[in-house]
Design a protein around this motif. Structure first.
Motif, PDB file in Angstrom:
ATOM      1  N   TRP A   1      18.191  -5.617   5.786  1.00 31.97           N
ATOM      2  CA  TRP A   1      16.840  -5.682   5.695  1.00 31.97           C
ATOM      3  C   TRP A   1      16.261  -6.661   4.588  1.00 31.97           C
ATOM      4  N   ARG A   2      16.929  -6.989   3.494  1.00 31.69           N
ATOM      5  CA  ARG A   2      16.566  -7.587   2.310  1.00 31.69           C
ATOM      6  C   ARG A   2      16.464  -9.264   3.077  1.00 31.69           C
ATOM      7  N   ASN A   3      17.180  -9.525   4.031  1.00 32.37           N
ATOM      8  CA  ASN A   3      17.086 -10.738   4.684  1.00 32.37           C
ATOM      9  C   ASN A   3      16.153 -11.174   5.593  1.00 32.37           C
ATOM     10  N   HIS A   4      15.308  -9.983   5.931  1.00 32.90           N
ATOM     11  CA  HIS A   4      14.215 -10.032   7.051  1.00 32.90           C
ATOM     12  C   HIS A   4      12.800  -9.571   6.494  1.00 32.90           C
ATOM     13  N   PHE A   5      12.844  -8.829   5.521  1.00 34.75           N
ATOM     14  CA  PHE A   5      11.568  -8.077   5.068  1.00 34.75           C
ATOM     15  C   PHE A   5      10.681  -9.290   4.220  1.00 34.75           C
ATOM     16  N   THR A   6       9.639  -9.422   4.602  1.00 34.08           N
ATOM     17  CA  THR A   6       8.600 -10.257   3.832  1.00 34.08           C
ATOM     18  C   THR A   6       7.872  -8.946   2.681  1.00 34.08           C
ATOM     19  N   ASP A   7       7.238  -9.777   2.074  1.00 38.42           N
ATOM     20  CA  ASP A   7       6.290  -8.799   1.255  1.00 38.42           C
ATOM     21  C   ASP A   7       5.233  -7.895   1.806  1.00 38.42           C
ATOM     22  N   ALA A   8       4.797  -8.341   3.162  1.00 38.26           N
ATOM     23  CA  ALA A   8       3.937  -7.429   3.747  1.00 38.26           C
ATOM     24  C   ALA A   8       4.627  -6.297   4.380  1.00 38.26           C
ATOM     25  N   HIS A   9       6.391  -6.544   4.878  1.00 40.70           N
ATOM     26  CA  HIS A   9       6.974  -5.698   5.353  1.00 40.70           C
ATOM     27  C   HIS A   9       7.270  -4.486   4.409  1.00 40.70           C
ATOM     28  N   LEU A  10       7.692  -4.892   3.348  1.00 36.42           N
ATOM     29  CA  LEU A  10       7.651  -4.115   1.969  1.00 36.42           C
ATOM     30  C   LEU A  10       6.551  -3.017   1.963  1.00 36.42           C
ATOM     31  N   ARG A  11       5.354  -3.759   1.700  1.00 30.46           N
ATOM     32  CA  ARG A  11       4.028  -2.843   1.634  1.00 30.46           C
ATOM     33  C   ARG A  11       4.006  -1.943   2.963  1.00 30.46           C
ATOM     34  N   LEU A  12       4.192  -2.352   4.010  1.00 29.39           N
ATOM     35  CA  LEU A  12       3.929  -1.663   5.267  1.00 29.39           C
ATOM     36  C   LEU A  12       4.956  -0.513   5.277  1.00 29.39           C
ATOM     37  N   PHE A  13       6.243  -0.705   4.908  1.00 33.48           N
ATOM     38  CA  PHE A  13       7.216   0.359   5.059  1.00 33.48           C
ATOM     39  C   PHE A  13       6.989   1.479   3.987  1.00 33.48           C
ATOM     40  N   LYS A  14       6.790   1.061   2.701  1.00 32.02           N
ATOM     41  CA  LYS A  14       6.403   1.837   1.794  1.00 32.02           C
ATOM     42  C   LYS A  14       5.274   2.873   2.209  1.00 32.02           C
ATOM     43  N   GLU A  15       4.160   2.378   2.527  1.00 33.13           N
ATOM     44  CA  GLU A  15       3.096   3.060   3.433  1.00 33.13           C
ATOM     45  C   GLU A  15       3.422   3.950   4.564  1.00 33.13           C
ATOM     46  N   THR A  16       4.105   3.491   5.412  1.00 31.04           N
ATOM     47  CA  THR A  16       4.451   4.157   6.679  1.00 31.04           C
ATOM     48  C   THR A  16       5.597   5.026   6.466  1.00 31.04           C
ATOM     49  N   ALA A  17       6.848   4.937   5.757  1.00 35.60           N
ATOM     50  CA  ALA A  17       7.982   5.769   5.719  1.00 35.60           C
ATOM     51  C   ALA A  17       8.678   5.793   4.393  1.00 35.60           C
ATOM     52  N   GLY A  18       7.925   5.303   3.269  1.00 34.67           N
ATOM     53  CA  GLY A  18       8.713   5.307   1.888  1.00 34.67           C
ATOM     54  C   GLY A  18       9.038   6.868   1.742  1.00 34.67           C
ATOM     55  N   ASP A  19       8.491   7.915   2.076  1.00 35.68           N
ATOM     56  CA  ASP A  19       9.055   9.215   1.772  1.00 35.68           C
ATOM     57  C   ASP A  19      10.422   9.381   2.501  1.00 35.68           C
ATOM     58  N   ILE A  20      10.516   8.799   3.629  1.00 36.62           N
ATOM     59  CA  ILE A  20      11.513   9.321   4.182  1.00 36.62           C
ATOM     60  C   ILE A  20      12.793   8.702   3.756  1.00 36.62           C
ATOM     61  N   LEU A  21      12.604   7.444   3.120  1.00 36.80           N
ATOM     62  CA  LEU A  21      13.702   6.749   2.145  1.00 36.80           C
ATOM     63  C   LEU A  21      14.200   7.719   1.128  1.00 36.80           C
ATOM     64  N   ILE A  22      13.187   8.203   0.528  1.00 35.26           N
ATOM     65  CA  ILE A  22      13.585   9.156  -0.632  1.00 35.26           C
ATOM     66  C   ILE A  22      14.127  10.630   0.012  1.00 35.26           C
ATOM     67  N   GLN A  23      13.544  11.013   0.920  1.00 30.09           N
ATOM     68  CA  GLN A  23      14.194  12.316   1.655  1.00 30.09           C
ATOM     69  C   GLN A  23      15.652  12.167   2.028  1.00 30.09           C
ATOM     70  N   LEU A  24      16.191  10.844   2.374  1.00 27.20           N
ATOM     71  CA  LEU A  24      17.450  10.354   3.004  1.00 27.20           C
ATOM     72  C   LEU A  24      18.216  10.088   1.684  1.00 27.20           C
ATOM     73  N   GLY A  25      17.610   9.869   0.497  1.00 29.68           N
ATOM     74  CA  GLY A  25      18.441   9.418  -0.638  1.00 29.68           C
ATOM     75  C   GLY A  25      18.729   7.954  -0.578  1.00 29.68           C
ATOM     76  N   TYR A  26      18.021   6.979   0.050  1.00 34.81           N
ATOM     77  CA  TYR A  26      18.196   5.690   0.064  1.00 34.81           C
ATOM     78  C   TYR A  26      17.184   5.164  -1.094  1.00 34.81           C
ATOM     79  N   GLU A  27      16.415   5.946  -1.616  1.00 32.87           N
ATOM     80  CA  GLU A  27      15.732   5.445  -2.750  1.00 32.87           C
ATOM     81  C   GLU A  27      15.216   6.661  -3.713  1.00 32.87           C
TER      82      GLU A  27
END
Length: 192
Positions: free
Chosen positions: A161-187
């Motif tokens: 994903w680091r090779n494809h995400f733009t800054d806009a994707h980073l913001r959108l993902f954090k807003e949309t599913a940032g909590d899921i990354l934390i629940q799954l232990g990826y962040e």
């Protein structure tokens, strides 16, 4: 049986009654959305292929759609957000009859992971399904896990994903599913 089956209590009970051993394979959702965008664009039979190739102008828009989802319109079925999709699977983690494994632990060095972790995970799965394997068999099974012949295989790389995400994707993902990354232990926090 391989499936993408969100949690449902009736399915949980049915699997238990049938004596099935259930393995939940999780993957970093950021890699899932990149993989999804490529998969839908490539596979002409996919129900969203027309929308992804005719309505969305480039891969950046396709990744954004795979993150945020979209409503049904002009003959296309809706696509839930990655958050909604992942929430459908998270409850499986609470079932003691389910073995949770990470994609990242199964790809070995060919996918950017670790070969020993791949062997250890293969052993955990074999033991869980009550099919113990010899060391030779473990290595044979593990070496076949990373296969370019699979329908959904594109790259199989951890953190692509680091090779494809733009800054806009980073913001959108954090807003949309940032909590899921934390629940799954990826962040552990939103500052990634």
């Amino acid at each position: 049986i391989t499936s993408h089956s969100p949690y449902h209590s009736q399915l949980q009970h049915m699997l238990k009654d049938l004596g099935y051993r259930h393995i939940l394979l999780v993957r970093d959702p950021r890699d899932i959305v990149v993989s999804h965008a490529h998969f839908v664009t490539r596979e002409t039979w996919h129900s969203h292929h027309g929308y992804f190739t005719q309505e969305l102008k480039d891969q950046d828009e396709r990744i954004a759609a795979s993150i945020a989802g979209f409503d049904a319109h002009e003959g296309y079925r809706p696509l839930p957000s990655i958050r909604e999709i992942m929430l459908g699977f998270l409850k499986w983690q609470e079932d003691p009859q389910v073995l949770v494994c990470r994609f990242e632990d199964m790809v070995g060095s060919s996918g950017g992971g670790d070969d020993q972790t791949q062997i250890d995970t293969t052993r955990r799965i074999a033991d869980f399904v009550e099919r113990p394997l010899t060391d030779k068999q473990l290595h044979q099974v593990a070496s076949g896990m990373y296969s370019k012949s699979g329908l959904t295989f594109r790259k199989g790389m951890i953190g692509d994903w680091r090779n494809h995400f733009t800054d806009a994707h980073l913001r959108l993902f954090k807003e949309t599913a940032g909590d899921i990354l934390i629940q799954l232990g990826y962040e552990t926090e939103y500052n990634w």
